[in-house]
Motif scaffolding. Sequence first.
Motif, short mmCIF file in Angstrom:
data_model
loop_
_atom_site.label_atom_id
_atom_site.label_comp_id
_atom_site.label_asym_id
_atom_site.label_seq_id
_atom_site.Cartn_x
_atom_site.Cartn_y
_atom_site.Cartn_z
N ILE A 36 0.77 -5.69 -0.52
CA ILE A 36 -0.10 -4.66 -0.24
C ILE A 36 -0.50 -4.58 1.23
O ILE A 36 -0.87 -5.72 1.90
CB ILE A 36 -1.62 -5.02 -1.12
N ALA A 47 -7.35 -7.64 0.07
CA ALA A 47 -7.05 -6.95 -1.34
C ALA A 47 -8.22 -6.35 -2.13
O ALA A 47 -8.47 -5.49 -2.60
CB ALA A 47 -6.16 -7.68 -2.02
N VAL A 52 -3.36 5.55 -2.40
CA VAL A 52 -2.37 4.34 -2.14
C VAL A 52 -1.00 4.99 -2.42
O VAL A 52 -0.78 5.77 -3.58
CB VAL A 52 -2.83 3.43 -3.33
N ASP A 75 5.26 -0.90 -8.40
CA ASP A 75 4.31 -0.78 -7.40
C ASP A 75 2.92 -0.05 -8.14
O ASP A 75 1.93 -0.54 -7.85
CB ASP A 75 4.52 0.17 -6.21
N ALA A 79 -0.84 -1.80 -8.95
CA ALA A 79 -2.00 -0.91 -8.28
C ALA A 79 -2.99 -0.76 -9.64
O ALA A 79 -4.28 -0.89 -9.40
CB ALA A 79 -1.59 0.31 -7.73
N ALA A 121 -3.31 2.82 2.04
CA ALA A 121 -2.83 1.38 1.59
C ALA A 121 -1.53 1.81 0.96
O ALA A 121 -1.10 2.87 0.58
CB ALA A 121 -3.73 0.71 0.68
N ILE A 128 2.02 -0.20 -1.18
CA ILE A 128 2.25 -1.43 -2.16
C ILE A 128 4.18 -1.14 -2.34
O ILE A 128 4.41 0.03 -2.66
CB ILE A 128 1.89 -1.27 -3.57
#
Length: 343
Positions: free
Chosen positions: A143, A154, A170, A179, A183, A223, A225
């Motif tokens: 992340i 996180a 995200v 991913d 999340a 953010a 991932i």
Amino acid sequence: MRSHSRSRRSFKAAATTTAAAAALALALSSCSSAGGEGDADAEGALNSVNVIAPADPGGGWDQTARTLSQTLTGEGLVGSAPVTNIGGAGGTVGLASLATETDPYTLMVTGAVMVGAVETNASDVRIEDTTPIAKLTEEALVIVVPADSEFQTAQDLVDAIVADGQAVTVTGGSAGGIDHILAGLLLTESGVESSEVPGLLNYIPNSGGGEAVTMLLGNNAMAGISGVAEFSEHVASGDLRALAVSSPERVDMLPDAPTLIESDIDIELTNWRGVIAPGDITDEERAALEDVVAQAQQSEAWQSALADNGWADAYLAGEEFEALLADDIATTQETLKSIGLLE
């Protein structure tokens, strides 16, 4: 409150193929065959194979496909191994192309992302319709946030999503992929009801790792991932910061990034990748593909590439790989339901 016990799972994802996508897949399938028909000699040894990356250039599937191709040719295992990118719909456009492939000596990269996408998009073509060849790698997810982000941990990110919902963006891989699953698990592990996850989580899917990096560096996502290898270079340069990794232990490529467990978020999750072949190949054709992939996996070149990319060697073939696929499909269906991404 809901919580999830820590999970060592591999998930896969794909998406529904529209008529247009199916037509594109057919066209691209023809192009891939034109790149070099795979063939074998009289003893069954392969002279060439086609390799399909079911995603755009720059992501983990593309990296895996090109690394495998380079290993096969560089080690003299085959004369040629052209790579074709067939991106879209979490890998299901590529999956549709594989279903119509006439060259039996074709390998397509698959993995955790594809299983979830098949489910969330009700893909007409499923992984069960293909021939499993081998699982190759596992990789932690990471992340990340832009270097100047206000999020330091996180948990900071999770708290912001719970408080501000859709205002927190995200980005990551395909919708329904691993991913996206991570999340969702971050929220349910923090006590969010699964039915509330879709309304809170503003997840922006991408078809390649490069797109996620572009969004993050352009401040179009708060953010991201993805697999460690896809973000590590940008973390090392200082453009991105790693908040946490999803593996049981810290990873060598990002030694300063804590695990989610260390961050008091009780989740372990790793991504895996492997290769599959068309579903209607013969036992002899399957054996030839399994043999050449096994030789590639055992080579020094492949082992060196694993270290360079931060991939763990997770080789598995034959009935064991088939059993893993069946288990992952069932587990993915259950998990997608538990985080509100599948009814």
